[in-house]
Write a protein that holds these residues in place. Structure first.
Motif, PDB file in Angstrom:
ATOM      1  N   ASP A  29       0.922  -1.216   0.072  1.00  0.00           N
ATOM      2  CA  ASP A  29       0.023  -0.076   0.210  1.00  0.00           C
ATOM      3  C   ASP A  29       0.839   1.312   0.036  1.00  0.00           C
ATOM      4  N   PHE A  30       2.045   1.087   0.873  1.00  0.00           N
ATOM      5  CA  PHE A  30       2.973   2.209   0.789  1.00  0.00           C
ATOM      6  C   PHE A  30       3.444   2.696  -0.466  1.00  0.00           C
ATOM      7  N   VAL A  31       3.902   1.537  -1.138  1.00  0.00           N
ATOM      8  CA  VAL A  31       4.570   2.168  -2.488  1.00  0.00           C
ATOM      9  C   VAL A  31       3.434   2.598  -3.366  1.00  0.00           C
ATOM     10  N   ALA A  32       2.311   1.937  -3.450  1.00  0.00           N
ATOM     11  CA  ALA A  32       1.180   2.277  -4.300  1.00  0.00           C
ATOM     12  C   ALA A  32       0.936   3.724  -3.905  1.00  0.00           C
ATOM     13  N   ASN A  33       0.764   4.039  -2.702  1.00  0.00           N
ATOM     14  CA  ASN A  33       0.441   5.286  -2.419  1.00  0.00           C
ATOM     15  C   ASN A  33       1.465   6.503  -2.555  1.00  0.00           C
ATOM     16  N   VAL A  34       2.902   6.046  -2.498  1.00  0.00           N
ATOM     17  CA  VAL A  34       3.799   7.056  -2.633  1.00  0.00           C
ATOM     18  C   VAL A  34       3.676   7.498  -4.249  1.00  0.00           C
ATOM     19  N   SER A  35       3.428   6.149  -5.038  1.00  0.00           N
ATOM     20  CA  SER A  35       3.790   6.461  -6.230  1.00  0.00           C
ATOM     21  C   SER A  35       2.610   7.133  -6.836  1.00  0.00           C
ATOM     22  N   HIS A  36       1.351   6.930  -6.398  1.00  0.00           N
ATOM     23  CA  HIS A  36       0.074   7.758  -6.679  1.00  0.00           C
ATOM     24  C   HIS A  36       0.361   9.287  -6.259  1.00  0.00           C
ATOM     25  N   GLU A  37       0.764   9.437  -5.240  1.00  0.00           N
ATOM     26  CA  GLU A  37       1.000  10.797  -4.516  1.00  0.00           C
ATOM     27  C   GLU A  37       2.002  11.779  -5.534  1.00  0.00           C
ATOM     28  N   LEU A  38       2.820  11.087  -5.970  1.00  0.00           N
ATOM     29  CA  LEU A  38       4.183  11.735  -6.870  1.00  0.00           C
ATOM     30  C   LEU A  38       3.413  11.992  -8.232  1.00  0.00           C
ATOM     31  N   ARG A  39       2.648  10.776  -8.762  1.00  0.00           N
ATOM     32  CA  ARG A  39       2.399  10.927 -10.043  1.00  0.00           C
ATOM     33  C   ARG A  39       1.475  12.151 -10.203  1.00  0.00           C
ATOM     34  N   THR A  40       0.443  12.402  -9.448  1.00  0.00           N
ATOM     35  CA  THR A  40      -0.678  13.432  -9.444  1.00  0.00           C
ATOM     36  C   THR A  40       0.215  14.774  -9.980  1.00  0.00           C
ATOM     37  N   PRO A  41       0.970  15.247  -8.750  1.00  0.00           N
ATOM     38  CA  PRO A  41       1.702  16.494  -9.316  1.00  0.00           C
ATOM     39  C   PRO A  41       2.472  16.323 -10.492  1.00  0.00           C
ATOM     40  N   LEU A  42       3.044  15.312 -10.886  1.00  0.00           N
ATOM     41  CA  LEU A  42       3.965  15.132 -12.001  1.00  0.00           C
ATOM     42  C   LEU A  42       2.972  15.232 -13.310  1.00  0.00           C
ATOM     43  N   THR A  43       1.886  14.521 -13.215  1.00  0.00           N
ATOM     44  CA  THR A  43       0.945  14.504 -14.375  1.00  0.00           C
ATOM     45  C   THR A  43       0.459  16.317 -14.780  1.00  0.00           C
ATOM     46  N   VAL A  44       0.459  17.024 -13.787  1.00  0.00           N
ATOM     47  CA  VAL A  44      -0.156  18.426 -14.081  1.00  0.00           C
ATOM     48  C   VAL A  44       1.070  19.054 -14.697  1.00  0.00           C
ATOM     49  N   LEU A  45       2.197  18.822 -14.173  1.00  0.00           N
ATOM     50  CA  LEU A  45       3.268  19.615 -14.631  1.00  0.00           C
ATOM     51  C   LEU A  45       3.582  19.253 -16.122  1.00  0.00           C
ATOM     52  N   GLN A  46       3.346  17.566 -16.391  1.00  0.00           N
ATOM     53  CA  GLN A  46       3.719  17.248 -17.672  1.00  0.00           C
ATOM     54  C   GLN A  46       2.648  17.761 -18.408  1.00  0.00           C
ATOM     55  N   GLY A  47       1.391  17.973 -17.909  1.00  0.00           N
ATOM     56  CA  GLY A  47       0.275  18.589 -18.863  1.00  0.00           C
ATOM     57  C   GLY A  47       0.713  20.169 -19.348  1.00  0.00           C
ATOM     58  N   TYR A  48       0.996  20.769 -18.448  1.00  0.00           N
ATOM     59  CA  TYR A  48       1.529  22.105 -18.808  1.00  0.00           C
ATOM     60  C   TYR A  48       2.695  22.162 -19.759  1.00  0.00           C
ATOM     61  N   LEU A  49       3.623  21.443 -19.511  1.00  0.00           N
ATOM     62  CA  LEU A  49       4.854  21.518 -20.154  1.00  0.00           C
ATOM     63  C   LEU A  49       4.653  21.053 -21.543  1.00  0.00           C
ATOM     64  N   GLU A  50       3.721  19.996 -21.935  1.00  0.00           N
ATOM     65  CA  GLU A  50       3.503  19.584 -23.056  1.00  0.00           C
ATOM     66  C   GLU A  50       2.655  20.450 -24.007  1.00  0.00           C
TER      67      GLU A  50
END
Ligand code: ADP
Length: 431
Positions: free
Chosen positions: A208-229
């Motif tokens: 759960d911990f690994v899944a949560n950390v990945s999820h938590e990091l992916r959300t802001p990264l997706t936002v950043l990637q969206g803008y940068l694209e």
């Protein structure tokens, strides 16, 4: 080694006695009668001792032999020594079996001794708790009648016992057991059962911990990637759009930074084995700094925040960690209480130690959530918590730091009315 009966002595004595009787018979002129009487007396004497022996062996509970003399005294003594030796051997054997059973009882595993037809020979106490075996009434019963799980039946049928198998306990489905059959002696098996529920839980927590950390990091990264694209050379945003995008990207990077920082704090606390408790922590001045920071944080919400701090109440502890406890609890109260709320913070000396309390009149938390709040990444309302920029790790850090300081977080909360988070640092840490 006891001495054997001397045949020579016995026969000499017998011959001498017969000679004496013959002499008596000869003098009294009735040789035959004298010899007959003596023979009958001798026979009766032997029979008397035979009966004595019979009574001693079959009726008397005494270890010591009956009174006797001559050849019979020697025999009785021999039997007596033999019996004593047997008794000592039996006692030693009993003690050995008891020691062996005590040892098996002390094992953290359940142990069942089985024959090769899987009938139960013996089991320890833990087997009753883990697999619901009843001892001694289940002696002789087939084990596959007790553990009816199809995987176990297959395991027995396959007769390859190099690996253990995992099964839910027949007593409680919440428990996971590891069963291992080990052949020993001739046609005997040992079944060793371990409760691995705790390991399974830990494994789940880790996943759960690994899944949560990945999820938590992916959300802001997706936002950043969206803008940068969308911002390539051909599509440069206008100034207003850029300002908005810049703010969002900044927020998201801050969020990632907070998350990584809190993860590092948590792993540092967990990894530390020894706590340097010799530091004086000036809690009043620490709270004064936090009060100023809170004013800035409170700019939008305009809560009424009051501090009731005992200005002399210092403690021993780890300053940086305690600061994160106070800060997390205060920030949460400000974050989760709707605008114009009332927040009261208190730090006071009590007979049972130094007591910290923070009360708000925010949304409160339902009981089923209260129990889980200190779990990592646990949030009552995912969307709301994320909007407030929380990482879901704050209260997990609070819990760990307090346990380092021999204290515990107490949460009293009622939905719709507000929450109170408090803890008491024990007297030995109060200066
Ligand atoms: P977060 O970083 O999300 O704030 P925390 O571990 O600090 O994580 O808090 C866990 C959850 O507990 C929050 O998401 C929130 O739902 C709830 N919570 C904490 N403090 C309060 C409070 N004062 N009032 C209401 N809910 C709270």
């Amino acid at each position: 080694m006891r001495q054997l009966l001397s045949k020579k002595k016995v026969y000499t004595k017998l011959v001498l006695l017969y000679c004496f009787m013959a002499l008596v018979g000869f003098i009294s002129n009735s040789l035959v009668l004298a010899l007959l009487i003596f023979t009958i007396a001798l026979l009766l004497w032997h029979y008397h001792h035979l009966f004595l022996m019979d009574k001693w062996l079959w009726q008397d509970r005494k270890l010591s032999p009956p009174m006797a003399d001559g050849i019979w005294a020697h025999l009785f003594e021999g039997i007596y020594y033999q019996q004593r030796k047997d008794r000592r051997k039996r006692r030693e054997l009993r003690n050995m079996v008891r020691r062996f059973r005590d040892g098996v009882e002390a094992l953290p595993e359940a142990v069942v001794v089985l024959r090769d037809d899987w009938t139960i020979v013996w089991s320890n106490q833990l087997a009753q708790t883990l697999i619901g075996l009843h001892w001694p009434s289940d002696e002789g019963i087939r084990l596959d009648n007790l553990i009816r799980h199809p995987d176990f039946q297959q395991y027995l049928a396959a007769t390859n016992f190099t690996q253990p198998i995992e099964l839910p306990s027949p007593v409680s489905a919440q428990r996971t057991l590891e069963l291992h059959l080990v052949p020993y002696d001739i046609e005997q098996y040992l079944l060793i059962v371990r409760d691995i529920s705790h390991l399974k839980q830990l494994e789940q927590v880790r996943k759960d911990f690994v899944a949560n950390v990945s999820h938590e990091l992916r959300t802001p990264l997706t936002v950043l990637q969206g803008y940068l694209e969308v911002m390539d050379d051909e599509h440069l945003p206008d100034k207003a759009m850029w300002k908005k995008a810049h703010n969002v990207m900044l927020d998201q990077t801050k969020r990632m930074e907070l998350l990584v920082q809190q993860l590092l704090t948590l792993s540092r606390i967990e990894a530390a084995t020894k706590v340097p408790f010799d530091n004086e922590v000036d809690v009043p001045s620490l709270l004064a700094t936090l009060e100023q920071e809170a004013q800035a944080l409170n700019h939008d919400k305009q809560h009424q925040i009051s501090f009731a701090v005992d200005s002399k109440l210092k403690v021993t502890g780890v300053s940086e960690e305690l600061r994160s406890v106070f800060s997390n609890l205060l920030t949460n109260a400000i974050k989760y209480t709707p605008s114009n709320g009332i927040i009261q913070l208190s730090w006071q000396r009590q007979p049972n130690g130094a007591v910290f309390t923070i009360t708000d009149n925010g949304p409160g938390i339902a009981l089923q959530h209260v129990k889980r709040l200190t779990e990592r990444f646990y949030r009552v309302d995912e969307a709301r918590a994320r909007n407030t920029g929380g990482s879901g790790l704050g209260l997990a850090i609070v819990k760990h730091v307090l346990s380092w300081h021999n204290s515990k977080l107490v949460i009293n909360s009622e939905p719709g009315k507000g929450s109170r988070f408090s803890f008491t640092l024990p007297p030995e840490l109060v200066l």
